[in-house]
Scaffold this motif. Structure first.
Motif, PDB file in Angstrom:
ATOM      1  N   TYR A  44       0.834  -1.211   0.000  1.00  0.00           N
ATOM      2  CA  TYR A  44       0.000   0.000   0.000  1.00  0.00           C
ATOM      3  C   TYR A  44       0.867   1.258   0.000  1.00  0.00           C
ATOM      4  N   SER A  45       1.891   1.258   0.804  1.00  0.00           N
ATOM      5  CA  SER A  45       2.798   2.409   0.843  1.00  0.00           C
ATOM      6  C   SER A  45       3.497   2.593  -0.499  1.00  0.00           C
ATOM      7  N   ALA A  46       3.800   1.490  -1.171  1.00  0.00           N
ATOM      8  CA  ALA A  46       4.471   1.559  -2.477  1.00  0.00           C
ATOM      9  C   ALA A  46       3.622   2.293  -3.498  1.00  0.00           C
ATOM     10  N   VAL A  47       2.364   1.945  -3.588  1.00  0.00           N
ATOM     11  CA  VAL A  47       1.477   2.571  -4.564  1.00  0.00           C
ATOM     12  C   VAL A  47       1.354   4.066  -4.273  1.00  0.00           C
ATOM     13  N   ASN A  48       1.199   4.424  -3.024  1.00  0.00           N
ATOM     14  CA  ASN A  48       1.081   5.822  -2.627  1.00  0.00           C
ATOM     15  C   ASN A  48       2.373   6.593  -2.887  1.00  0.00           C
ATOM     16  N   ARG A  49       3.492   6.065  -2.438  1.00  0.00           N
ATOM     17  CA  ARG A  49       4.770   6.778  -2.555  1.00  0.00           C
ATOM     18  C   ARG A  49       5.210   6.906  -4.013  1.00  0.00           C
ATOM     19  N   ALA A  50       5.023   5.869  -4.814  1.00  0.00           N
ATOM     20  CA  ALA A  50       5.432   5.920  -6.224  1.00  0.00           C
ATOM     21  C   ALA A  50       4.743   7.079  -6.936  1.00  0.00           C
ATOM     22  N   PHE A  51       3.480   7.281  -6.632  1.00  0.00           N
ATOM     23  CA  PHE A  51       2.724   8.378  -7.238  1.00  0.00           C
ATOM     24  C   PHE A  51       3.261   9.728  -6.777  1.00  0.00           C
ATOM     25  N   HIS A  52       3.477   9.887  -5.481  1.00  0.00           N
ATOM     26  CA  HIS A  52       3.883  11.181  -4.931  1.00  0.00           C
ATOM     27  C   HIS A  52       5.299  11.589  -5.328  1.00  0.00           C
ATOM     28  N   VAL A  53       6.212  10.646  -5.436  1.00  0.00           N
ATOM     29  CA  VAL A  53       7.588  10.998  -5.799  1.00  0.00           C
ATOM     30  C   VAL A  53       7.824  10.888  -7.300  1.00  0.00           C
ATOM     31  N   GLN A  54       6.819  10.420  -8.036  1.00  0.00           N
ATOM     32  CA  GLN A  54       6.912  10.213  -9.481  1.00  0.00           C
ATOM     33  C   GLN A  54       8.131   9.377  -9.841  1.00  0.00           C
ATOM     34  N   ALA A  55       8.229   8.234  -9.181  1.00  0.00           N
ATOM     35  CA  ALA A  55       9.337   7.309  -9.435  1.00  0.00           C
ATOM     36  C   ALA A  55       9.311   6.851 -10.884  1.00  0.00           C
ATOM     37  N   ASP A  56      10.488   6.772 -11.502  1.00  0.00           N
ATOM     38  CA  ASP A  56      10.553   6.240 -12.862  1.00  0.00           C
ATOM     39  C   ASP A  56      11.180   4.849 -12.896  1.00  0.00           C
ATOM     40  N   LEU A  57      11.643   4.378 -11.747  1.00  0.00           N
ATOM     41  CA  LEU A  57      12.105   3.003 -11.585  1.00  0.00           C
ATOM     42  C   LEU A  57      11.612   2.520 -10.228  1.00  0.00           C
ATOM     43  N   VAL A  58      10.875   1.414 -10.228  1.00  0.00           N
ATOM     44  CA  VAL A  58      10.354   0.850  -8.990  1.00  0.00           C
ATOM     45  C   VAL A  58      10.832  -0.594  -8.896  1.00  0.00           C
ATOM     46  N   LEU A  59      11.577  -0.891  -7.838  1.00  0.00           N
ATOM     47  CA  LEU A  59      12.073  -2.240  -7.574  1.00  0.00           C
ATOM     48  C   LEU A  59      11.186  -2.841  -6.492  1.00  0.00           C
ATOM     49  N   VAL A  60      10.416  -3.880  -6.839  1.00  0.00           N
ATOM     50  CA  VAL A  60       9.375  -4.395  -5.952  1.00  0.00           C
ATOM     51  C   VAL A  60       9.631  -5.850  -5.590  1.00  0.00           C
ATOM     52  N   ALA A  61       9.743  -6.137  -4.294  1.00  0.00           N
ATOM     53  CA  ALA A  61       9.818  -7.529  -3.842  1.00  0.00           C
ATOM     54  C   ALA A  61       8.484  -8.204  -4.161  1.00  0.00           C
ATOM     55  N   THR A  62       8.532  -9.445  -4.586  1.00  0.00           N
ATOM     56  CA  THR A  62       7.284 -10.130  -4.944  1.00  0.00           C
ATOM     57  C   THR A  62       6.461 -10.479  -3.712  1.00  0.00           C
ATOM     58  N   GLU A  63       7.117 -10.733  -2.603  1.00  0.00           N
ATOM     59  CA  GLU A  63       6.408 -11.076  -1.366  1.00  0.00           C
ATOM     60  C   GLU A  63       6.489  -9.890  -0.412  1.00  0.00           C
ATOM     61  N   LEU A  64       5.315  -9.305  -0.151  1.00  0.00           N
ATOM     62  CA  LEU A  64       5.224  -8.130   0.711  1.00  0.00           C
ATOM     63  C   LEU A  64       4.034  -8.262   1.640  1.00  0.00           C
ATOM     64  N   PRO A  65       4.073  -7.571   2.786  1.00  0.00           N
ATOM     65  CA  PRO A  65       2.877  -7.529   3.632  1.00  0.00           C
ATOM     66  C   PRO A  65       1.820  -6.597   3.044  1.00  0.00           C
ATOM     67  N   LEU A  66       0.586  -6.851   3.363  1.00  0.00           N
ATOM     68  CA  LEU A  66      -0.586  -6.048   3.023  1.00  0.00           C
ATOM     69  C   LEU A  66      -1.016  -6.136   1.560  1.00  0.00           C
ATOM     70  N   MET A  67      -0.083  -6.201   0.627  1.00  0.00           N
ATOM     71  CA  MET A  67      -0.412  -6.317  -0.791  1.00  0.00           C
ATOM     72  C   MET A  67       0.812  -6.912  -1.486  1.00  0.00           C
ATOM     73  N   CYS A  68       0.626  -8.005  -2.217  1.00  0.00           N
ATOM     74  CA  CYS A  68       1.776  -8.654  -2.848  1.00  0.00           C
ATOM     75  C   CYS A  68       2.364  -7.782  -3.955  1.00  0.00           C
ATOM     76  N   GLY A  69       3.593  -8.064  -4.302  1.00  0.00           N
ATOM     77  CA  GLY A  69       4.281  -7.292  -5.329  1.00  0.00           C
ATOM     78  C   GLY A  69       3.593  -7.324  -6.680  1.00  0.00           C
ATOM     79  N   PHE A  70       2.915  -8.434  -6.997  1.00  0.00           N
ATOM     80  CA  PHE A  70       2.223  -8.542  -8.282  1.00  0.00           C
ATOM     81  C   PHE A  70       1.062  -7.548  -8.355  1.00  0.00           C
ATOM     82  N   GLU A  71       0.321  -7.429  -7.267  1.00  0.00           N
ATOM     83  CA  GLU A  71      -0.779  -6.455  -7.236  1.00  0.00           C
ATOM     84  C   GLU A  71      -0.243  -5.029  -7.237  1.00  0.00           C
TER      85      GLU A  71
END
Length: 136
Positions: A44-71
């Motif tokens: 959840y924090s990833a989706v929010n932060r990526a938008f706010h910082v306008q990340a152009d590269l996102v490195l996402v672990a596939t296994e995460l708490p609250l929402m998996c990396g695939f979602e």
């Protein structure tokens, strides 16, 4: 974490991993290479932060708490508003099934953790995202 000075060719990188023993050293290396970097520890924090910082590269672990990396990837693609973003899955195993799932969810590629320095260097080069944008 992110530095305020951004050099030409620098990336805005978001590292998404709940394993702080891997996430923060990776972020430190990214910043040492002259890029801005932020770390979050759940989907959840990833989706929010990526938008706010306008990340152009996102490195996402596939296994995460609250929402998996695939979602996370699917939501980032949906919310990118046409802005090019390179999304890379990070996995400990990287087996064939996981690679297929990563591709079907919209990841640009899947890499193995811990992230190899040469792989990171390749990902941080801007031409990778430019090539994908031209192919689309």
């Amino acid at each position: 974490m992110a530095s305020t000075l951004l050099w030409p060719g620098s990336r805005r990188v978001l590292v998404v991993d709940d394993d702080i023993n891997r996430a923060y050293p990776l972020a430190d290396l990214i910043e040492a290479l002259g890029h801005q970097c932020w770390v979050v520890r759940d989907g959840y924090s990833a989706v929010n932060r990526a938008f706010h910082v306008q990340a152009d590269l996102v490195l996402v672990a596939t296994e995460l708490p609250l929402m998996c990396g695939f979602e996370v990837c699917q939501r980032l693609r949906k919310n990118s508003q046409g802005r090019p973003v390179q999304i890379v899955a990070m996995s400990v195993s990287g087996d064939d099934e996981e690679r297929r799932e990563a591709e079907s969810c919209g990841f640009d590629e899947l890499i193995i953790k811990p992230v190899d320095g040469k792989v990171l260097g390749r990902l941080l080069q801007r031409n990778g995202i430019e090539e994908r944008r031209q192919a689309a």
